[in-house]
Design an enzyme around this catalytic site. Structure first.
Site, PDB file in Angstrom:
ATOM      1  N   VAL A  57      78.223  51.429   8.431  1.00  8.63           N
ATOM      2  CA  VAL A  57      77.501  51.843   9.641  1.00  8.63           C
ATOM      3  C   VAL A  57      77.949  51.107  10.899  1.00  8.63           C
ATOM      4  O   VAL A  57      77.602  51.506  12.008  1.00  8.63           O
ATOM      5  CB  VAL A  57      75.959  51.692   9.473  1.00  8.63           C
ATOM      6  CG1 VAL A  57      75.442  52.611   8.383  1.00  8.63           C
ATOM      7  CG2 VAL A  57      75.553  50.236   9.210  1.00  8.63           C
ATOM      8  N   ASN A  83      68.427  52.541   7.151  1.00  8.84           N
ATOM      9  CA  ASN A  83      67.920  51.521   6.230  1.00  8.84           C
ATOM     10  C   ASN A  83      68.911  50.386   5.982  1.00  8.84           C
ATOM     11  O   ASN A  83      68.502  49.283   5.643  1.00  8.84           O
ATOM     12  CB  ASN A  83      67.551  52.217   4.899  1.00  8.84           C
ATOM     13  CG  ASN A  83      67.356  51.231   3.770  1.00  8.84           C
ATOM     14  OD1 ASN A  83      66.308  50.604   3.647  1.00  8.84           O
ATOM     15  ND2 ASN A  83      68.388  51.055   2.940  1.00  8.84           N
ATOM     16  N   TYR A 148      68.572  37.818  12.262  1.00  6.00           N
ATOM     17  CA  TYR A 148      67.842  38.917  11.620  1.00  6.00           C
ATOM     18  C   TYR A 148      66.643  39.356  12.481  1.00  6.00           C
ATOM     19  O   TYR A 148      66.436  40.550  12.703  1.00  6.00           O
ATOM     20  CB  TYR A 148      67.381  38.454  10.238  1.00  6.00           C
ATOM     21  CG  TYR A 148      66.750  39.521   9.375  1.00  6.00           C
ATOM     22  CD1 TYR A 148      67.537  40.489   8.750  1.00  6.00           C
ATOM     23  CD2 TYR A 148      65.378  39.555   9.174  1.00  6.00           C
ATOM     24  CE1 TYR A 148      66.952  41.456   7.944  1.00  6.00           C
ATOM     25  CE2 TYR A 148      64.786  40.514   8.369  1.00  6.00           C
ATOM     26  CZ  TYR A 148      65.579  41.464   7.745  1.00  6.00           C
ATOM     27  OH  TYR A 148      65.006  42.427   6.953  1.00  6.00           O
TER      28      TYR A 148
HETATM   29  P1  NAP Z   1      69.563  45.633  -0.410  1.00  6.69           P
HETATM   30  O1  NAP Z   1      68.938  45.781  -1.740  1.00  6.69           O
HETATM   31  O2  NAP Z   1      70.531  44.527  -0.174  1.00  6.69           O
HETATM   32  O3  NAP Z   1      70.211  47.033  -0.001  1.00  6.69           O
HETATM   33  C1  NAP Z   1      70.889  47.196   1.210  1.00  6.69           C
HETATM   34  C2  NAP Z   1      72.002  48.212   1.032  1.00  6.69           C
HETATM   35  O4  NAP Z   1      72.684  48.371   2.293  1.00  6.69           O
HETATM   36  C3  NAP Z   1      73.056  47.764   0.010  1.00  6.69           C
HETATM   37  O5  NAP Z   1      73.408  48.834  -0.843  1.00  6.69           O
HETATM   38  C4  NAP Z   1      74.230  47.369   0.906  1.00  6.69           C
HETATM   39  O6  NAP Z   1      75.511  47.500   0.274  1.00  6.69           O
HETATM   40  C5  NAP Z   1      74.083  48.361   2.039  1.00  6.69           C
HETATM   41  N1  NAP Z   1      74.857  47.944   3.200  1.00  6.69           N
HETATM   42  C6  NAP Z   1      75.131  46.678   3.613  1.00  6.69           C
HETATM   43  N2  NAP Z   1      75.941  46.708   4.680  1.00  6.69           N
HETATM   44  C7  NAP Z   1      76.180  48.010   4.957  1.00  6.69           C
HETATM   45  C8  NAP Z   1      76.961  48.667   5.938  1.00  6.69           C
HETATM   46  N3  NAP Z   1      77.667  47.995   6.862  1.00  6.69           N
HETATM   47  N4  NAP Z   1      76.996  50.024   5.953  1.00  6.69           N
HETATM   48  C9  NAP Z   1      76.322  50.712   5.004  1.00  6.69           C
HETATM   49  N5  NAP Z   1      75.579  50.152   4.040  1.00  6.69           N
HETATM   50  C10 NAP Z   1      75.512  48.810   4.024  1.00  6.69           C
HETATM   51  O7  NAP Z   1      68.422  45.408   0.722  1.00  6.69           O
HETATM   52  P2  NAP Z   1      66.905  45.943   0.820  1.00  6.69           P
HETATM   53  O8  NAP Z   1      66.014  44.799   0.562  1.00  6.69           O
HETATM   54  O9  NAP Z   1      66.728  47.214   0.070  1.00  6.69           O
HETATM   55  O10 NAP Z   1      66.853  46.239   2.383  1.00  6.69           O
HETATM   56  C11 NAP Z   1      66.881  47.548   2.951  1.00  6.69           C
HETATM   57  C12 NAP Z   1      66.375  47.466   4.384  1.00  6.69           C
HETATM   58  O11 NAP Z   1      65.030  46.979   4.398  1.00  6.69           O
HETATM   59  C13 NAP Z   1      67.183  46.487   5.252  1.00  6.69           C
HETATM   60  O12 NAP Z   1      67.323  47.002   6.547  1.00  6.69           O
HETATM   61  C14 NAP Z   1      66.299  45.248   5.286  1.00  6.69           C
HETATM   62  O13 NAP Z   1      66.525  44.462   6.415  1.00  6.69           O
HETATM   63  C15 NAP Z   1      64.923  45.896   5.293  1.00  6.69           C
HETATM   64  N6  NAP Z   1      63.857  45.003   4.861  1.00  6.69           N
HETATM   65  C16 NAP Z   1      63.834  44.492   3.592  1.00  6.69           C
HETATM   66  C17 NAP Z   1      62.796  43.640   3.223  1.00  6.69           C
HETATM   67  C18 NAP Z   1      62.700  43.041   1.841  1.00  6.69           C
HETATM   68  O14 NAP Z   1      61.778  42.229   1.625  1.00  6.69           O
HETATM   69  N7  NAP Z   1      63.548  43.408   0.912  1.00  6.69           N
HETATM   70  C19 NAP Z   1      61.791  43.306   4.153  1.00  6.69           C
HETATM   71  C20 NAP Z   1      61.863  43.835   5.429  1.00  6.69           C
HETATM   72  C21 NAP Z   1      62.881  44.701   5.776  1.00  6.69           C
HETATM   73  P3  NAP Z   1      76.208  46.179  -0.377  1.00  6.69           P
HETATM   74  O15 NAP Z   1      75.392  45.831  -1.553  1.00  6.69           O
HETATM   75  O16 NAP Z   1      77.574  46.603  -0.770  1.00  6.69           O
HETATM   76  O17 NAP Z   1      76.176  45.116   0.690  1.00  6.69           O
END
Ligand code: NAP
Length: 240
Positions: A57, A83, A148
């Protein structure tokens, strides 16, 4: 089915919260396009009957190419879920320029890139929905997460501006601010940090990716047709 035949693009949808959103949308009849950098995980997604697209992205040109491919494959984009997001935590005095730039590029510029390209496509159809995954950290801050929190606060700014810019074309834009959700992102935190966090969650449990996905579904569906420009927390009451 709440999203019958709705062409839905989910960035970072190969795992975690994005994957839960993709699977729920698929169950609700959407034509799901998962955009992610993780090619192995995209293969799994395809086995489940969704379409996978390799996309970083950060790169506007790549977003244009992939979204145009999606339009060719499915005739438009109805829903975009921004996301994709990462963390690179450090106190400001120790944070490198690379750590700052990487998080801003993916979490903030990525949302700009995808929203810019998708809104042009949606404007032609005079309808669409954009849902941005922000974080409570963008609202309340957190030591060690200056990159972040800045990126996630920026996402809230994008959400409010685009809600105003695009409402006239019947495009709604909302954000979700999750608290602590059980994914790879939070798995890496030390046990004592997790326990301290749990003490501050009135519902006394960490969130599941499906807790976020259910709200994304509501915001993507016509059930929320009078809601735009909002930031809704899914955090078990962490911030009240
Ligand atoms: P996750 O399990 O690490 O999943 C994130 C996904 O995004 C991974 O598949 C990752 O691929 C992909 N990604 C990373 N860089 C990218 C790029 N440049 N282009 C396209 N895809 C990319 O994280 P998650 O916890 O599900 O988080 C999802 C969203 O929720 C994020 O925006 C995060 O900030 C937000 N969020 C999460 C939490 C929480 O507690 N988990 C809380 C608040 C907000 P790779 O594995 O190859 O890097």
């Amino acid at each position: 089915m709440l999203l019958k035949d709705k062409v839905s693009v989910i960035t970072g949808g190969a795992q975690g919260i994005g994957r839960a959103i993709a699977e729920l949308f698929h169950k609700e009849g959407a034509k799901v396009c998962v955009c992610d950098v993780d090619e192995e995980k995209l293969k799994e997604v395809e086995k489940e009957g969704m379409k996978g697209y390799k996309l970083d992205v950060r790169k506007l040109e790549e977003v244009e190419k992939v979204f145009n491919e999606i339009v060719k494959d499915f005739d438009g984009i109805d829903v975009l879920v921004n996301n994709a997001g990462i963390t690179r935590d450090n106190l400001i005095i120790r944070m490198s320029e690379e750590e700052w730039d990487l998080v801003i590029d993916i979490n903030l510029k990525g949302v700009f890139n995808c929203s810019k390209v998708a809104s042009k496509i949606m404007m032609k159809k005079r309808s669409g929905v954009i849902i941005n995954i922000s974080s409570i950290i963008g609202q309340i801050g957190n030591p060690g997460q200056v990159n972040y929190s800045a990126s996630k606060a920026g996402v809230i700014g994008i959400t409010k501006t685009l809600a105003k810019e695009l409402a006239g074309r019947n495009i709604r834009v909302n954000a979700i601010a999750p608290g602590f959700i059980k994914t790879r992102m939070t798995d890496v935190l030390p046990e004592d940090v997790k326990n301290r966090m749990l003490e501050n969650i009135p519902l006394k449990r960490f969130g599941e990716p499906s807790d976020v996905a259910e709200l994304v579904l509501f915001l993507a569906s016509d059930k929320s047709s009078y809601i735009t420009g909002q930031v809704i927390r899914v955090d078990g009451g962490m911030v009240i």
